[in-house]
Write a protein that holds these residues in place. Structure first.
Motif, PDB file in Angstrom:
ATOM      1  N   ASP A 166       0.850  -1.185   0.000  1.00 19.18           N
ATOM      2  CA  ASP A 166       0.000   0.000   0.000  1.00 19.18           C
ATOM      3  C   ASP A 166       0.886   1.236   0.000  1.00 19.18           C
ATOM      4  O   ASP A 166       1.956   1.242   0.621  1.00 19.18           O
ATOM      5  CB  ASP A 166      -0.889  -0.002   1.254  1.00 19.18           C
ATOM      6  CG  ASP A 166      -2.146   0.829   1.130  1.00 19.18           C
ATOM      7  OD1 ASP A 166      -2.520   1.204  -0.003  1.00 19.18           O
ATOM      8  OD2 ASP A 166      -2.769   1.098   2.164  1.00 19.18           O
ATOM      9  N   LEU A 167       0.458   2.275  -0.700  1.00 19.62           N
ATOM     10  CA  LEU A 167       1.153   3.556  -0.708  1.00 19.62           C
ATOM     11  C   LEU A 167       0.185   4.604  -0.194  1.00 19.62           C
ATOM     12  O   LEU A 167      -0.934   4.714  -0.689  1.00 19.62           O
ATOM     13  CB  LEU A 167       1.630   3.915  -2.116  1.00 19.62           C
ATOM     14  CG  LEU A 167       2.508   5.163  -2.214  1.00 19.62           C
ATOM     15  CD1 LEU A 167       3.593   4.972  -3.263  1.00 19.62           C
ATOM     16  CD2 LEU A 167       1.705   6.413  -2.517  1.00 19.62           C
ATOM     17  N   ARG A 168       0.621   5.339   0.826  1.00 23.27           N
ATOM     18  CA  ARG A 168      -0.221   6.353   1.459  1.00 23.27           C
ATOM     19  C   ARG A 168       0.567   7.656   1.568  1.00 23.27           C
ATOM     20  O   ARG A 168       1.792   7.636   1.610  1.00 23.27           O
ATOM     21  CB  ARG A 168      -0.619   5.916   2.873  1.00 23.27           C
ATOM     22  CG  ARG A 168      -1.311   4.577   2.911  1.00 23.27           C
ATOM     23  CD  ARG A 168      -1.561   4.126   4.337  1.00 23.27           C
ATOM     24  NE  ARG A 168      -2.131   2.783   4.352  1.00 23.27           N
ATOM     25  CZ  ARG A 168      -2.447   2.140   5.454  1.00 23.27           C
ATOM     26  NH1 ARG A 168      -2.263   2.708   6.638  1.00 23.27           N
ATOM     27  NH2 ARG A 168      -2.959   0.920   5.390  1.00 23.27           N
ATOM     28  N   TYR A 169      -0.145   8.750   1.623  1.00 21.04           N
ATOM     29  CA  TYR A 169       0.516  10.025   1.888  1.00 21.04           C
ATOM     30  C   TYR A 169      -0.208  10.711   3.030  1.00 21.04           C
ATOM     31  O   TYR A 169      -1.369  10.422   3.327  1.00 21.04           O
ATOM     32  CB  TYR A 169       0.590  10.914   0.641  1.00 21.04           C
ATOM     33  CG  TYR A 169      -0.698  11.080  -0.111  1.00 21.04           C
ATOM     34  CD1 TYR A 169      -1.607  12.061   0.247  1.00 21.04           C
ATOM     35  CD2 TYR A 169      -1.007  10.241  -1.178  1.00 21.04           C
ATOM     36  CE1 TYR A 169      -2.798  12.211  -0.439  1.00 21.04           C
ATOM     37  CE2 TYR A 169      -2.203  10.385  -1.876  1.00 21.04           C
ATOM     38  CZ  TYR A 169      -3.085  11.378  -1.495  1.00 21.04           C
ATOM     39  OH  TYR A 169      -4.264  11.524  -2.175  1.00 21.04           O
ATOM     40  N   ASP A 170       0.501  11.617   3.693  1.00 23.27           N
ATOM     41  CA  ASP A 170      -0.061  12.249   4.885  1.00 23.27           C
ATOM     42  C   ASP A 170      -1.002  13.395   4.536  1.00 23.27           C
ATOM     43  O   ASP A 170      -1.159  13.753   3.358  1.00 23.27           O
ATOM     44  CB  ASP A 170       1.059  12.714   5.820  1.00 23.27           C
ATOM     45  CG  ASP A 170       1.801  13.938   5.325  1.00 23.27           C
ATOM     46  OD1 ASP A 170       1.793  14.211   4.101  1.00 23.27           O
ATOM     47  OD2 ASP A 170       2.400  14.630   6.151  1.00 23.27           O
ATOM     48  N   CYS A 171      -1.616  13.963   5.565  1.00 18.59           N
ATOM     49  CA  CYS A 171      -2.639  15.005   5.386  1.00 18.59           C
ATOM     50  C   CYS A 171      -2.103  16.259   4.712  1.00 18.59           C
ATOM     51  O   CYS A 171      -2.854  16.965   4.040  1.00 18.59           O
ATOM     52  CB  CYS A 171      -3.272  15.356   6.731  1.00 18.59           C
ATOM     53  SG  CYS A 171      -2.072  15.890   7.975  1.00 18.59           S
ATOM     54  N   ASP A 172      -0.820  16.544   4.864  1.00 18.30           N
ATOM     55  CA  ASP A 172      -0.219  17.710   4.218  1.00 18.30           C
ATOM     56  C   ASP A 172       0.288  17.397   2.812  1.00 18.30           C
ATOM     57  O   ASP A 172       0.771  18.290   2.124  1.00 18.30           O
ATOM     58  CB  ASP A 172       0.949  18.242   5.052  1.00 18.30           C
ATOM     59  CG  ASP A 172       0.512  18.807   6.382  1.00 18.30           C
ATOM     60  OD1 ASP A 172      -0.589  19.399   6.445  1.00 18.30           O
ATOM     61  OD2 ASP A 172       1.258  18.664   7.363  1.00 18.30           O
ATOM     62  N   ARG A 173       0.222  16.136   2.428  1.00 18.65           N
ATOM     63  CA  ARG A 173       0.671  15.665   1.111  1.00 18.65           C
ATOM     64  C   ARG A 173       2.173  15.877   0.897  1.00 18.65           C
ATOM     65  O   ARG A 173       2.629  16.059  -0.218  1.00 18.65           O
ATOM     66  CB  ARG A 173      -0.138  16.313  -0.012  1.00 18.65           C
ATOM     67  CG  ARG A 173      -1.626  16.029   0.060  1.00 18.65           C
ATOM     68  CD  ARG A 173      -2.414  16.718  -1.033  1.00 18.65           C
ATOM     69  NE  ARG A 173      -2.235  16.082  -2.327  1.00 18.65           N
ATOM     70  CZ  ARG A 173      -3.009  15.129  -2.830  1.00 18.65           C
ATOM     71  NH1 ARG A 173      -4.032  14.678  -2.141  1.00 18.65           N
ATOM     72  NH2 ARG A 173      -2.772  14.629  -4.021  1.00 18.65           N
ATOM     73  N   ASP A 174       2.943  15.842   2.015  1.00 19.98           N
ATOM     74  CA  ASP A 174       4.374  16.084   1.879  1.00 19.98           C
ATOM     75  C   ASP A 174       5.242  14.963   2.450  1.00 19.98           C
ATOM     76  O   ASP A 174       6.437  15.124   2.652  1.00 19.98           O
ATOM     77  CB  ASP A 174       4.762  17.431   2.495  1.00 19.98           C
ATOM     78  CG  ASP A 174       4.528  17.514   3.998  1.00 19.98           C
ATOM     79  OD1 ASP A 174       4.027  16.535   4.607  1.00 19.98           O
ATOM     80  OD2 ASP A 174       4.838  18.573   4.571  1.00 19.98           O
ATOM     81  N   CYS A 175       4.638  13.814   2.695  1.00 23.57           N
ATOM     82  CA  CYS A 175       5.362  12.646   3.194  1.00 23.57           C
ATOM     83  C   CYS A 175       4.607  11.392   2.763  1.00 23.57           C
ATOM     84  O   CYS A 175       3.378  11.385   2.736  1.00 23.57           O
ATOM     85  CB  CYS A 175       5.477  12.707   4.714  1.00 23.57           C
ATOM     86  SG  CYS A 175       6.463  11.385   5.430  1.00 23.57           S
ATOM     87  N   ILE A 176       5.362  10.346   2.442  1.00 23.09           N
ATOM     88  CA  ILE A 176       4.766   9.095   1.967  1.00 23.09           C
ATOM     89  C   ILE A 176       5.067   7.968   2.949  1.00 23.09           C
ATOM     90  O   ILE A 176       6.153   7.905   3.532  1.00 23.09           O
ATOM     91  CB  ILE A 176       5.312   8.731   0.571  1.00 23.09           C
ATOM     92  CG1 ILE A 176       4.847   9.759  -0.449  1.00 23.09           C
ATOM     93  CG2 ILE A 176       4.897   7.325   0.147  1.00 23.09           C
ATOM     94  CD1 ILE A 176       5.450   9.583  -1.814  1.00 23.09           C
ATOM     95  N   LEU A 177       4.107   7.089   3.090  1.00 21.99           N
ATOM     96  CA  LEU A 177       4.272   5.841   3.835  1.00 21.99           C
ATOM     97  C   LEU A 177       4.041   4.709   2.857  1.00 21.99           C
ATOM     98  O   LEU A 177       3.007   4.668   2.184  1.00 21.99           O
ATOM     99  CB  LEU A 177       3.254   5.760   4.979  1.00 21.99           C
ATOM    100  CG  LEU A 177       3.181   4.446   5.743  1.00 21.99           C
ATOM    101  CD1 LEU A 177       4.477   4.215   6.527  1.00 21.99           C
ATOM    102  CD2 LEU A 177       1.984   4.442   6.672  1.00 21.99           C
ATOM    103  N   VAL A 178       5.037   3.817   2.732  1.00 22.07           N
ATOM    104  CA  VAL A 178       4.824   2.620   1.930  1.00 22.07           C
ATOM    105  C   VAL A 178       4.795   1.418   2.866  1.00 22.07           C
ATOM    106  O   VAL A 178       5.684   1.233   3.682  1.00 22.07           O
ATOM    107  CB  VAL A 178       5.891   2.421   0.818  1.00 22.07           C
ATOM    108  CG1 VAL A 178       5.706   3.415  -0.306  1.00 22.07           C
ATOM    109  CG2 VAL A 178       7.304   2.467   1.343  1.00 22.07           C
ATOM    110  N   LEU A 179       3.726   0.653   2.774  1.00 21.35           N
ATOM    111  CA  LEU A 179       3.626  -0.613   3.486  1.00 21.35           C
ATOM    112  C   LEU A 179       4.153  -1.669   2.539  1.00 21.35           C
ATOM    113  O   LEU A 179       3.727  -1.736   1.373  1.00 21.35           O
ATOM    114  CB  LEU A 179       2.190  -0.891   3.893  1.00 21.35           C
ATOM    115  CG  LEU A 179       1.605   0.133   4.869  1.00 21.35           C
ATOM    116  CD1 LEU A 179       0.127  -0.117   5.085  1.00 21.35           C
ATOM    117  CD2 LEU A 179       2.345   0.103   6.179  1.00 21.35           C
ATOM    118  N   VAL A 180       5.105  -2.460   3.016  1.00 18.60           N
ATOM    119  CA  VAL A 180       5.834  -3.373   2.132  1.00 18.60           C
ATOM    120  C   VAL A 180       5.927  -4.774   2.708  1.00 18.60           C
ATOM    121  O   VAL A 180       5.776  -4.980   3.912  1.00 18.60           O
ATOM    122  CB  VAL A 180       7.265  -2.846   1.858  1.00 18.60           C
ATOM    123  CG1 VAL A 180       7.234  -1.470   1.233  1.00 18.60           C
ATOM    124  CG2 VAL A 180       8.121  -2.851   3.121  1.00 18.60           C
TER     125      VAL A 180
END
Length: 120
Positions: free
Chosen positions: A73-87
């Motif tokens: 899964d690829l997610r980004y935070d509320c400010d759209r300035d950081c990404i979280l990838v679940l791997v």
């Protein structure tokens, strides 16, 4: 709504920080960087692709080490300035051979090594 990576808030170098987290254990594995093209490559291939700031080139995690990161899964935070990838991580995520790059803690003013390199 179709996702457009260019709508994210990249820094002046055109990059975003990316946190890689194990999809099953939720362990934080590493931090790296992506640009819009590496995000698109990751989404298209399912293999996490970063931008190497030191080498100035794309870096498919595991291409040389065999320690791949399969995108869950690829997610980004509320400010759209950081990404979280679940791997799904194969082998160690850290170049030191450890499961996570976050293997040092500071406790009572002292540095504590939390894990040793994994055995092949």
């Amino acid at each position: 709504m179709t996702f457009d990576p260019t709508t994210l808030k990249f820094n002046d170098a055109g990059l975003l920080p990316v946190i890689a987290q194990d999809a099953d254990s939720l362990e934080v594995l590493m931090l790296a960087w992506m640009n819009a093209q590496s995000i698109q490559r990751t989404l298209d291939s399912g293999n996490v692709t970063y931008w190497s700031r030191s080498r100035q080139e794309y870096w498919v995690k595991g291409a040389t080490s065999g320690h791949h990161q399969e995108l869950v899964d690829l997610r980004y935070d509320c400010d759209r300035d950081c990404i979280l990838v679940l791997v799904r991580q194969t082998g160690p995520a850290c170049h030191t051979g450890r499961r996570s790059c976050f293997y040092t803690a500071v406790r009572n003013g002292a540095e504590i090594e939390l894990s040793k390199p994994m055995q092949d």
